[in-house]
Design an enzyme around this catalytic site. Structure first.
Site, short mmCIF file in Angstrom:
data_model
loop_
_atom_site.label_atom_id
_atom_site.label_comp_id
_atom_site.label_asym_id
_atom_site.label_seq_id
_atom_site.Cartn_x
_atom_site.Cartn_y
_atom_site.Cartn_z
N HIS A 1 -1.52 -11.93 3.73
CA HIS A 1 -1.67 -12.69 2.47
C HIS A 1 -2.06 -14.15 2.71
O HIS A 1 -2.39 -14.85 1.75
CB HIS A 1 -0.36 -12.67 1.67
CG HIS A 1 0.03 -11.31 1.18
ND1 HIS A 1 -0.79 -10.55 0.37
CD2 HIS A 1 1.15 -10.57 1.39
CE1 HIS A 1 -0.18 -9.39 0.10
NE2 HIS A 1 0.98 -9.38 0.70
N ASP B 1 -1.82 -1.68 4.64
CA ASP B 1 -0.57 -2.10 3.97
C ASP B 1 -0.66 -1.75 2.48
O ASP B 1 -1.75 -1.72 1.90
CB ASP B 1 -0.41 -3.61 4.15
CG ASP B 1 0.92 -4.14 3.65
OD1 ASP B 1 1.81 -4.36 4.49
OD2 ASP B 1 1.08 -4.33 2.42
N HIS C 1 0.05 -3.59 0.03
CA HIS C 1 -0.43 -4.74 -0.76
C HIS C 1 -1.82 -5.16 -0.31
O HIS C 1 -2.14 -5.12 0.89
CB HIS C 1 0.53 -5.92 -0.61
CG HIS C 1 1.93 -5.60 -1.03
ND1 HIS C 1 2.89 -5.15 -0.14
CD2 HIS C 1 2.52 -5.62 -2.25
CE1 HIS C 1 4.03 -4.93 -0.79
NE2 HIS C 1 3.83 -5.19 -2.06
N ASP D 1 4.61 -0.09 4.02
CA ASP D 1 5.27 -0.16 2.71
C ASP D 1 4.62 0.80 1.71
O ASP D 1 4.98 0.81 0.52
CB ASP D 1 5.33 -1.59 2.16
CG ASP D 1 4.11 -2.42 2.46
OD1 ASP D 1 3.08 -1.86 2.88
OD2 ASP D 1 4.17 -3.65 2.26
C1 6XA Z 1 6.36 -10.26 -3.67
C2 6XA Z 1 5.94 -9.12 -2.80
C3 6XA Z 1 5.46 -9.57 -1.46
C4 6XA Z 1 4.84 -8.44 -0.72
C5 6XA Z 1 4.65 -8.74 0.72
C6 6XA Z 1 4.01 -7.63 1.47
N1 6XA Z 1 7.32 -11.09 -3.10
N2 6XA Z 1 2.73 -7.74 1.72
O1 6XA Z 1 4.56 -6.65 1.88
O2 6XA Z 1 2.06 -6.85 2.42
ZN ZN Z 2 2.85 -5.13 1.92
#
Ligand code: 6XA
Ligand code: ZN
Length: 343
Positions: free
Chosen positions: A160, A196, A198, A285
């Site tokens: 991110h 991932d 996200h 995830d």
């Molecule tokens: C909001 C969710 C953060 C996701 C982080 C993550 N706090 N990114 O796993 O791949």
């Molecule tokens: Zn993630």
């Protein structure tokens, strides 16, 4: 396959995060990395090596220099301002505000250099960030030296983090730094394949206008899933990068059949690009029991991911990203790697 791991990740501990109207203990916690490491050992994946130190000048090849220089100063500035707990941003320069003038105080700078309240600092955070950066680059060196694959057990994660911002548990974009390093070492083309749950908004932003790094993301649809503001299918790259960014947003509830169809399509695009090396942003995830995510992959699916990636027959660097079902995180992450090795 060799794994690179640093115990310094553990100093990034006890941090709080702001999520959906609440300040809660971070889901991104030290036990994640420890459980993956333990599984690497019990599965006899291969030797676990400490990282070598690498100059953060390498991170500045993809991040803005002032952002990287800011990160090691955060905690001392936070303490100097009389604060304790977690350093969490709370004000951001969104549309209509000035994002070009760095303010002076630490609480303002945290917002200036972030996009959410999810990447927070405690005392040991910078040392963990630096160790994660070193882990990624040390594993990249192994691949450059001829290993078919290596596993960078990075913590904190990175995908991110953009050129000049942190967020979503990420500070330095370890996968992007490694991809750039491979380019600087002579790789003509590099692909970052992000599996991932996200969307890897930071990686996309960093390489969006470039043809020399292909970026492919499989993820929860940003219409309903974090990070919400990037990751749509129509984002295909810009300028010289047009056509080199590929997004596969998928709805809540997506299970193996639909997810793996996206992976197959992604792998075809990857193979057609014919990179010299692949960097996999490895998040698990996507797992059905993940506490913050909404896909339905099962533990038995993770080795299949590894097998599909292995079929590409390319040098591969695995870089650890997300995954919060701590009890199964080792089985799932290492499952991808043993699957890659054909077992
Ligand atoms: C909001 C969710 C953060 C996701 C982080 C993550 N706090 N990114 O796993 O791949
Ligand atoms: Zn993630």
């Amino acid at each position: 396959m060799k794994t690179v791991f640093s115990p310094l990740h553990a100093g990034h501990s006890g941090q709080m995060e702001l999520v959906a109207g609440e300040i809660v203990p971070g889901f991104e916690k030290p036990s994640r990395a420890e459980i993956i490491k333990a599984r690497v050992e019990t599965e006899k994946l291969g030797p676990i090596l400490p990282p070598e130190s690498h100059d953060v000048a390498l991170a500045k090849r993809v991040h803005r220099a002032d952002y990287i220089d800011f990160l090691p100063t955060v905690w001392e500035r936070w303490e100097a301002a009389g604060k304790t707990g977690s350093a969490i941003p709370f004000t951001w320069p969104t549309r209509g505000l000035r994002g070009d003038v760095a303010p002076r105080t630490i609480e303002a700078l945290l917002g200036f250099y972030s996009f959410d309240g999810g990447a927070s600092f405690v005392k040991g955070t910078w040392d963990a960030i630096k160790s994660s950066h070193d882990v990624g680059l040390t594993a990249a060196h192994l691949v450059k030296a001829g290993e078919r694959a290596a596993f960078a057990l990075c913590r904190p994660p990175g995908h991110h983090a953009g050129a000049a911002f942190m967020g979503g548990y990420c500070f330095i974009n370890n996968a992007a730094v490694a991809a750039q390093w491979f380019r600087d070492q002579g790789a003509a083309r590099v692909t970052v394949l992000d599996v991932d749950y996200h969307h890897g908004n930071g990686t996309q932003e960093i390489f969006y206008d470039r043809a020399d790094v292909q970026v492919i993301n499989l993820h929860g649809d940003p219409m309903t899933e974090y990070p919400f503001f990037l990751g749509h299918a129509d984002e295909r790259g810009a300028g010289p990068g047009e056509g080199f960014n590929h997004n596969y947003p998928m709805p809540f509830g997506t299970a193996w059949d639909a997810w793996s169809a996206s992976l197959d399509d992604a792998c075809e695009k990857l193979a057609a690009y014919s990179p010299d090396v692949v960097v996999v942003s490895l998040g698990v995830d996507t797992f059905e029991k993940d506490p913050i995510s909404h896909f339905k992959l099962k533990s038995a699916d993770y080795p299949k991911i590894g097998r599909r990636i292995a079929k590409l027959n390319l040098p591969t660097l695995f870089v650890m990203e997300g995954g919060y079902a701590v009890d199964e995180i080792g089985v799932n992450a290492v499952g991808v790697l043993t699957g890659f090795e054909g077992r």
